[in-house]
Design a protein around this motif. Structure first.
Motif, mmCIF file in Angstrom:
data_model
loop_
_atom_site.group_PDB
_atom_site.id
_atom_site.type_symbol
_atom_site.label_atom_id
_atom_site.label_comp_id
_atom_site.label_asym_id
_atom_site.label_seq_id
_atom_site.Cartn_x
_atom_site.Cartn_y
_atom_site.Cartn_z
ATOM 1 N N SER A 105 0.828 -1.167 -0.019
ATOM 2 C CA SER A 105 0.084 -0.122 0.015
ATOM 3 C C SER A 105 0.778 1.252 0.011
ATOM 4 O O SER A 105 1.920 1.184 0.465
ATOM 5 C CB SER A 105 -0.878 0.129 1.352
ATOM 6 O OG SER A 105 -0.123 0.030 2.329
ATOM 7 N N ALA A 106 0.242 2.382 -0.458
ATOM 8 C CA ALA A 106 0.986 3.362 -0.622
ATOM 9 C C ALA A 106 0.344 4.745 0.399
ATOM 10 O O ALA A 106 -0.670 4.602 1.194
ATOM 11 C CB ALA A 106 0.897 4.155 -2.047
ATOM 12 N N TRP A 107 1.232 5.866 0.753
ATOM 13 C CA TRP A 107 0.676 6.646 1.860
ATOM 14 C C TRP A 107 -0.521 7.264 1.325
ATOM 15 O O TRP A 107 -1.027 7.563 2.305
ATOM 16 C CB TRP A 107 1.847 7.496 2.085
ATOM 17 C CG TRP A 107 1.883 8.879 0.992
ATOM 18 C CD1 TRP A 107 2.484 8.940 -0.134
ATOM 19 C CD2 TRP A 107 1.079 9.935 0.926
ATOM 20 N NE1 TRP A 107 2.340 9.989 -0.870
ATOM 21 C CE2 TRP A 107 1.435 10.713 -0.302
ATOM 22 C CE3 TRP A 107 0.392 10.626 1.790
ATOM 23 C CZ2 TRP A 107 1.013 11.869 -0.446
ATOM 24 C CZ3 TRP A 107 -0.405 11.690 1.621
ATOM 25 C CH2 TRP A 107 -0.060 12.620 0.448
ATOM 26 N N ASP A 108 -0.772 7.485 0.262
ATOM 27 C CA ASP A 108 -1.845 8.169 -0.480
ATOM 28 C C ASP A 108 -3.141 7.285 -0.640
ATOM 29 O O ASP A 108 -3.732 7.627 -1.523
ATOM 30 C CB ASP A 108 -1.741 9.307 -1.397
ATOM 31 C CG ASP A 108 -1.081 8.402 -2.488
ATOM 32 O OD1 ASP A 108 -0.747 7.440 -2.505
ATOM 33 O OD2 ASP A 108 -0.658 8.865 -3.629
ATOM 34 N N ARG A 109 -3.166 6.137 -0.006
ATOM 35 C CA ARG A 109 -4.194 5.216 -0.351
ATOM 36 C C ARG A 109 -5.714 6.112 0.198
ATOM 37 O O ARG A 109 -6.790 5.601 -0.203
ATOM 38 C CB ARG A 109 -4.262 3.837 0.550
ATOM 39 C CG ARG A 109 -5.309 3.048 0.483
ATOM 40 C CD ARG A 109 -4.841 1.667 1.059
ATOM 41 N NE ARG A 109 -5.984 0.588 1.099
ATOM 42 C CZ ARG A 109 -5.708 -0.368 1.783
ATOM 43 N NH1 ARG A 109 -5.089 -0.474 2.639
ATOM 44 N NH2 ARG A 109 -7.074 -1.228 1.752
ATOM 45 N N GLY A 110 -5.454 6.885 1.233
ATOM 46 C CA GLY A 110 -6.675 7.564 1.670
ATOM 47 C C GLY A 110 -7.277 7.339 2.607
ATOM 48 O O GLY A 110 -6.814 6.235 3.668
ATOM 49 N N TYR A 111 -8.304 8.296 3.212
ATOM 50 C CA TYR A 111 -9.323 7.673 4.301
ATOM 51 C C TYR A 111 -8.394 7.254 5.655
ATOM 52 O O TYR A 111 -7.396 8.017 5.831
ATOM 53 C CB TYR A 111 -10.108 6.569 3.888
ATOM 54 C CG TYR A 111 -11.111 6.925 2.760
ATOM 55 C CD1 TYR A 111 -10.718 6.627 1.475
ATOM 56 C CD2 TYR A 111 -12.148 7.570 3.038
ATOM 57 C CE1 TYR A 111 -11.404 6.874 0.236
ATOM 58 C CE2 TYR A 111 -12.968 8.159 1.870
ATOM 59 C CZ TYR A 111 -12.716 7.718 0.657
ATOM 60 O OH TYR A 111 -13.183 8.041 -0.495
ATOM 61 N N GLU A 112 -8.892 6.438 6.493
ATOM 62 C CA GLU A 112 -8.133 6.340 7.714
ATOM 63 C C GLU A 112 -6.744 5.538 7.646
ATOM 64 O O GLU A 112 -5.870 5.921 8.297
ATOM 65 C CB GLU A 112 -8.947 5.135 8.795
ATOM 66 C CG GLU A 112 -8.760 3.537 8.133
ATOM 67 C CD GLU A 112 -9.872 3.111 7.120
ATOM 68 O OE1 GLU A 112 -9.978 2.028 6.885
ATOM 69 O OE2 GLU A 112 -10.260 4.158 6.292
ATOM 70 N N HIS A 113 -6.499 4.847 6.397
ATOM 71 C CA HIS A 113 -5.050 4.531 6.177
ATOM 72 C C HIS A 113 -4.008 5.808 6.183
ATOM 73 O O HIS A 113 -2.977 5.708 6.821
ATOM 74 C CB HIS A 113 -5.076 3.744 4.820
ATOM 75 C CG HIS A 113 -6.070 2.685 4.738
ATOM 76 N ND1 HIS A 113 -5.976 1.459 5.346
ATOM 77 C CD2 HIS A 113 -7.222 2.643 4.060
ATOM 78 C CE1 HIS A 113 -7.051 0.876 5.246
ATOM 79 N NE2 HIS A 113 -7.820 1.382 4.315
ATOM 80 N N THR A 114 -4.622 6.746 5.434
ATOM 81 C CA THR A 114 -3.636 7.960 5.257
ATOM 82 C C THR A 114 -3.566 8.841 6.666
ATOM 83 O O THR A 114 -2.520 9.452 7.233
ATOM 84 C CB THR A 114 -4.066 8.809 3.972
ATOM 85 O OG1 THR A 114 -3.833 8.032 2.992
ATOM 86 C CG2 THR A 114 -3.074 10.106 4.161
ATOM 87 N N ALA A 115 -4.687 8.773 7.105
ATOM 88 C CA ALA A 115 -5.228 9.490 8.521
ATOM 89 C C ALA A 115 -4.151 9.177 9.622
ATOM 90 O O ALA A 115 -3.588 9.882 10.231
ATOM 91 C CB ALA A 115 -6.533 9.225 9.038
ATOM 92 N N TYR A 116 -3.964 7.807 9.665
ATOM 93 C CA TYR A 116 -3.028 7.340 10.719
ATOM 94 C C TYR A 116 -1.750 7.643 10.440
ATOM 95 O O TYR A 116 -0.728 7.773 11.173
ATOM 96 C CB TYR A 116 -3.394 5.896 10.729
ATOM 97 C CG TYR A 116 -4.329 5.465 11.509
ATOM 98 C CD1 TYR A 116 -5.349 4.262 10.935
ATOM 99 C CD2 TYR A 116 -4.976 5.953 12.755
ATOM 100 C CE1 TYR A 116 -6.587 4.028 11.677
ATOM 101 C CE2 TYR A 116 -6.153 5.440 13.364
ATOM 102 C CZ TYR A 116 -6.777 4.611 12.758
ATOM 103 O OH TYR A 116 -7.966 4.169 13.188
ATOM 104 N N PHE A 117 -1.080 7.682 9.216
ATOM 105 C CA PHE A 117 0.218 8.339 8.597
ATOM 106 C C PHE A 117 0.379 9.652 9.121
ATOM 107 O O PHE A 117 1.159 10.091 9.537
ATOM 108 C CB PHE A 117 0.207 7.999 7.176
ATOM 109 C CG PHE A 117 1.449 8.436 6.591
ATOM 110 C CD1 PHE A 117 2.707 8.490 7.346
ATOM 111 C CD2 PHE A 117 1.518 9.377 5.362
ATOM 112 C CE1 PHE A 117 3.861 8.848 6.610
ATOM 113 C CE2 PHE A 117 2.627 9.734 5.022
ATOM 114 C CZ PHE A 117 3.806 9.503 5.517
#
Length: 485
Positions: free
Chosen positions: A176-188
């Motif tokens: 996965s990439a950093w800009d997958r979006g939603y909660e995935h990017t939020a936690y980053f």
């Protein structure tokens, strides 16, 4: 203290007077109050002063029936927010609770639906009140993953994350990439603020007020490049279950090494580094095939906890190819250099123009098969057919496109009797692998589930393993089909 917000006119277009979304907050006035409170929540996270607010003057809220959950549209000064009345219902969220093993009590429903509604409202209001780098002609330039990630970042900051979101202690999914979006990017974004720049998200949002998007924002706001931050974020997680501090090793224990053997070894593994790299790469592919991120928890619970995998090259009898051995947390794969030599000689005798390719492909196929055994659950149920585990190993090899040319092209003549000389479904290896692929094609994920069930059951139950079907009947139908999928 952030003021209450810009002058916003709220218009509720209530198409269903008995809509759960409004009734959950008392009535339409209650929903309006919730939206005003959510605006204050968003502004308190994104801005320090009223002068920083975006120029939104009018917000029109439509509660109506449409496919979806919510969406936002409009210009810089006038925004429209749609909320789906068909999504926010007690019936829908009650079904979700039942599916997730929760209670259908009235208390649970009253708690779950408003929290979900609050979270969605906050998420969409971030889109109303954030900047998007639209410097020229209202054309947004901001990274889409950041836009959606910032919305869920604000949602998390106000403790409105739903229970199914991945927690910060969970690693991102493979690749996965950093800009997958939603909660995935939020936690980053939260990680960056915890470790590098406390107000990173707020600063980047304000940069987008005056500038078009660039990845250089990470350097400006966090004093580190995007690549450095993402690498640091990934490294902050403990290794995934089953691969904790997994070490790959290589050992050449061959005693007899004639010129043909040395040529074969040079083609397969020019250096020990190449052997370790190949082992690591193939292991990751096997692991992700047997335990995909989308697999149910019952499957992921069966992941072996390996600490090391050692590849041993050594002399074996002419008929031996390879085998996997070891303990529950340390595996060894022994590969015959004599077999490699024979493959090398056969390629030369056929005047094969790509001897190296032929040998490398065969080695990768063998390692894939043996690594499946390394990653299969270490404790299988009593009575599980040995041919099944070999068939699963060759199924993965087949799925990786590494089937050798001598594998069967058509199903065999069926047999359902142990005394019959015809081939049974659990004969193992290629025949069983092709049979499993035939089923998996019709039932995606079947082999993943089957691999886990072989360890989950106390005693082998073929009907349960084959999801209620008679395996012998499936085998008869497969053989009758006459063509491998």
């Amino acid at each position: 203290m952030v003021p209450d917000g810009p002058d916003v006119t709220l218009v509720i277009d209530e198409t269903q007077t008995d809509c759960d979304l409004a009734s959950l907050f008392g009535d339409c006035d209650g929903l309006v109050s919730e939206i005003r409170e959510s605006i204050a929540r968003v502004l308190s996270v994104l801005y320090d002063d009223r002068s920083e607010f975006p120029p939104v003057e009018v917000l029109v809220v439509h509660v109506c029936d449409f496919d979806g959950v919510a969406d936002t549209s409009g210009s810089k000064t006038r925004k429209t927010l749609r909320l789906s009345s068909s999504y926010f219902t007690r019936a829908r969220h009650g079904d979700r609770l039942e599916h997730e093993g929760g209670s259908l009590s009235l208390i649970a429903l009253i708690h779950t639906v408003p929290v979900s509604a609050q979270g969605v409202i906050v998420h969409e209001l971030v889109h109303v009140l954030q900047y998007d780098g639209s410097i020229v002609d209202d054309n947004a330039t901001a990274n889409g993953g950041f836009i959606e990630g910032l919305a869920d970042y604000v949602r998390i900051k106000h403790d409105l994350a739903p229970p199914h979101w991945r927690r910060r202690s969970d690693p991102p999914e493979q690749g996965s990439a950093w800009d997958r979006g939603y909660e995935h990017t939020a936690y980053f974004l939260l990680y960056i603020e915890d470790t590098h720049a406390p107000f990173f998200s707020k600063r980047v949002n304000l940069l987008l007020r005056d500038l078009e998007w660039t990845d250089d924002f990470f350097q400006v706001a966090a004093n580190a490049t995007l690549g450095e931050l993402w690498k640091s974020y990934l490294a902050s997680f403990p290794s995934a279950p089953g691969v904790t501090e997994l070490v790959f090793k290589f050992s050449n224990r061959a005693i007899h090494a004639d010129s043909d053997t040395l040529s074969a070894l040079k083609d397969a593994f020019p250096t020990p580094h190449h052997a370790v790299a190949a082992l690591s790469e193939i292991s990751a592919t096997v692991f992700n095939t047997l335990y995909p991120a989308t697999a149910p928890q019952t499957v992921l619970d069966r992941v072996p906890k390996l600490s090391s995998i050692l590849l041993v090259l050594r002399n074996m009898t002419d008929s031996a190819v390879a085998h996997c051995t070891g303990t529950s947390n340390a595996k060894e794969i022994h590969l015959s250099v004599d077999y490699l030599r024979n493959i090398h000689r056969q390629s030369l005798s056929r005047n094969d123009s790509s001897v190296t390719h032929t040998l490398t492909r065969e080695v990768r196929g063998i390692l894939t098969h043996e690594l499946v055994h390394a990653w299969q659950p270490s404790s299988l149920c009593r009575g599980v057919p040995a041919g099944l585990t070999e068939g699963i190993a060759d199924f993965v090899r087949l799925s990786c496109g590494l089937a050798p040319p001598h594998w069967p092209r058509t199903p065999p003549q069926a047999s359902s009797s142990s005394s019959d000389t015809r081939i049974r479904w659990d004969v193992g290896y290629a025949h069983t692998a092709l049979f499993l692929r035939w089923i998996d094609t019709a039932r995606p994920g079947f082999v993943v589930r089957l691999n886990a069930l072989a360890a989950e059951m106390d005693v082998w139950d073929a009907r349960r393993a084959f999801e209620g079907d008679d395996v012998e009947e499936l085998w008869q139908n497969y053989c009758a089909a006459g063509v491998n999928s």
